[in-house]
Design an enzyme around this catalytic site. Structure first.
Site, PDB file in Angstrom:
ATOM      1  N   GLN A   1       0.817  -1.218   0.000  1.00 41.79           N
ATOM      2  CA  GLN A   1       0.000   0.000   0.000  1.00 41.79           C
ATOM      3  C   GLN A   1       0.847   1.263   0.000  1.00 41.79           C
ATOM      4  O   GLN A   1       0.337   2.357  -0.280  1.00 41.79           O
ATOM      5  CB  GLN A   1      -0.945   0.006   1.194  1.00 41.79           C
ATOM      6  CG  GLN A   1      -0.272   0.180   2.543  1.00 41.79           C
ATOM      7  CD  GLN A   1      -1.218  -0.020   3.710  1.00 41.79           C
ATOM      8  OE1 GLN A   1      -1.724  -1.110   3.951  1.00 41.79           O
ATOM      9  NE2 GLN A   1      -1.484   1.060   4.441  1.00 41.79           N
TER      10      GLN A   1
ATOM     11  N   CYS B   1      -5.195   0.511   3.725  1.00 40.70           N
ATOM     12  CA  CYS B   1      -5.253  -0.915   4.078  1.00 40.70           C
ATOM     13  C   CYS B   1      -6.649  -1.493   3.865  1.00 40.70           C
ATOM     14  O   CYS B   1      -6.794  -2.636   3.426  1.00 40.70           O
ATOM     15  CB  CYS B   1      -4.817  -1.105   5.525  1.00 40.70           C
ATOM     16  SG  CYS B   1      -5.832  -0.223   6.743  1.00 40.70           S
TER      17      CYS B   1
ATOM     18  N   HIS C   1      -6.373  -1.530  11.681  1.00 35.19           N
ATOM     19  CA  HIS C   1      -5.749  -1.990  10.445  1.00 35.19           C
ATOM     20  C   HIS C   1      -6.639  -3.025   9.767  1.00 35.19           C
ATOM     21  O   HIS C   1      -7.146  -3.945  10.412  1.00 35.19           O
ATOM     22  CB  HIS C   1      -4.377  -2.601  10.760  1.00 35.19           C
ATOM     23  CG  HIS C   1      -3.537  -2.917   9.562  1.00 35.19           C
ATOM     24  ND1 HIS C   1      -3.447  -2.081   8.463  1.00 35.19           N
ATOM     25  CD2 HIS C   1      -2.748  -3.986   9.268  1.00 35.19           C
ATOM     26  CE1 HIS C   1      -2.634  -2.608   7.565  1.00 35.19           C
ATOM     27  NE2 HIS C   1      -2.210  -3.777   8.020  1.00 35.19           N
TER      28      HIS C   1
END
Length: 372
Positions: A156, A162, A304
């Protein structure tokens, strides 16, 4: 606060001594930097920093920036050593993120925007709770990588996207199950074009490099019609103008749902629907090198978005520590992080929902997208 941190570290170290006889000479600790005390860390930090800079191709604009990053690097060496004490079944040490403060790391490489409370509110909206599946007869080990449903590890970059990699990875797997063909899908389409909001939180919207959520990404795809391939809409790692071309859709969402906080149901949905989009607390991931992460202390605040691709019954753990069952997680930080881009975290009734890994799990089903 400092006293509380010292107390927690002392308790964790004591537990490690009882369970695994961890001491200053243990190879788990020496793995970070040879030697067992902070004086040694300081003496060797500059040479390790030079090796780090060369290994990961780092460059800094001037001497002041170099000196600052060295100081951050030293702090992260001490942090990795603490993580090793708190998470002895994994390996922690120098990674490509070792010159970033925790705040910089969170801001740049994480990007899951919403809380579990917000996700639960969505259960009454476009996402629905997944039906209960039978769990009898589930295999002890399963990995979608062995069955062709997982694409390559991606990176990324310095973009909090993410969530888009988690969502695209889940749809890649679902599309493979629906069509027998693995399409590598576009994350940049999400970054540029998906501004879907949670109706209950108008300020919480998918926002490209500033974060998003997988279920709102799936909701966006249902409205947009689907996702282009990475080849047709390549990743740039920065926010850009939407260039979505509906005629180039290669994968579409049929429906999606949220799985309950239950390991049996998560495993059953993984087998039925393919890789699952999940949220996790990434506190230990900045220093993670390999092994099965199972920290004594880990919060459940999710920050995340990653992809759950499988599980194992007994993962390797370092000497004197029992092997642990684990989840297999595909990350989006490139193959030069973790275990070739993957992360393992413990599962089981005695460590339920470690680092919040079971708290935000969504499944998606795909339909074949025909070009018109």
């Amino acid at each position: 606060m400092a006293h509380r941190v010292l107390l927690l570290l002392s308790l964790a170290a004591a537990a490690a001594v009882v369970a695994a006889a961890v001491d200053a000479e243990d190879p788990l600790i020496r793995q970070v930097v040879p030697g067992g005390d902070d004086n040694d860390l300081e003496l060797n930090a500059e040479s390790h920093f030079l090796s780090f800079v060369q290994r990961f191709g780092k460059s800094y604009k001037d001497a002041d920036e170099h000196a600052y990053r060295l100081s951050v690097f030293k702090s992260n060496l001490r942090r990795a050593r603490r993580h090793q004490l708190l998470d002895p079944s994994a390996e922690h040490g120098i990674t490509k993120f070792s010159d970033l403060t925790p705040a910089e790391f969170r801001r740049t490489y994480l990007g899951l925007r919403k809380s579990r409370r917000a996700l639960l509110r969505e259960l009454g909206d476009s996402a629905h709770e997944a039906p209960v599946l039978p769990t009898d007869g589930l295999p002890e080990d399963f990995d979608w990588r062995d069955h062709g449903a997982v694409g390559p590890v991606k990176n990324q970059g310095s973009c909090g996207s993410c969530w888009s990699f988690s969502a695209s990875g889940a749809l890649e797997g679902a599309h493979y199950l629906a069509t027998g063909k693995l399409e590598v899908l576009s994350e940049q389409q999400f970054v540029d074009c998906d501004h879907e909001c949670d109706s209950s939180e108008p300020d919480s919207c998918d926002s490209g490099c500033n974060g998003g959520l997988m279920t709102t990404a799936f909701n966006y795809l249902q409205k947009a019609g689907g996702l282009e391939s990475e080849k047709d809409y390549p990743y740039t790692g920065r926010d850009g103008k939407c260039k979505f071309d509906k005629s180039k859709i290669v994968a579409s969402v049929q429906n999606f749902s949220v799985v309950s906080v239950d390991e049996g149901q998560i495993a059953a949905n993984l087998l039925k629907h393919g890789p699952l989009a999940i949220g996790i607390n990434a506190a230990y991931m900045q220093t993670y090198i390999g092994g099965v992460s199972c920290p004594y202390i880990c919060g459940r605040h999710l920050d995340h978005g990653v992809l759950l691709v499988g599980y194992g019954a007994a993962g390797f753990a370092p000497i004197r520590l029992k092997e642990k069952p684990y989840w297999i997680i595909k990350n989006s930080w490139g193959e030069n992080w973790g275990e070739n881009g993957y992360y393992k975290i413990c599962r089981g009734s005695n460590v339920r929902n470690k680092c919040g890994v079971d708290s935000m799990v969504s499944t998606v089903s795909a339909i074949h997208a025909s070009k018109e």
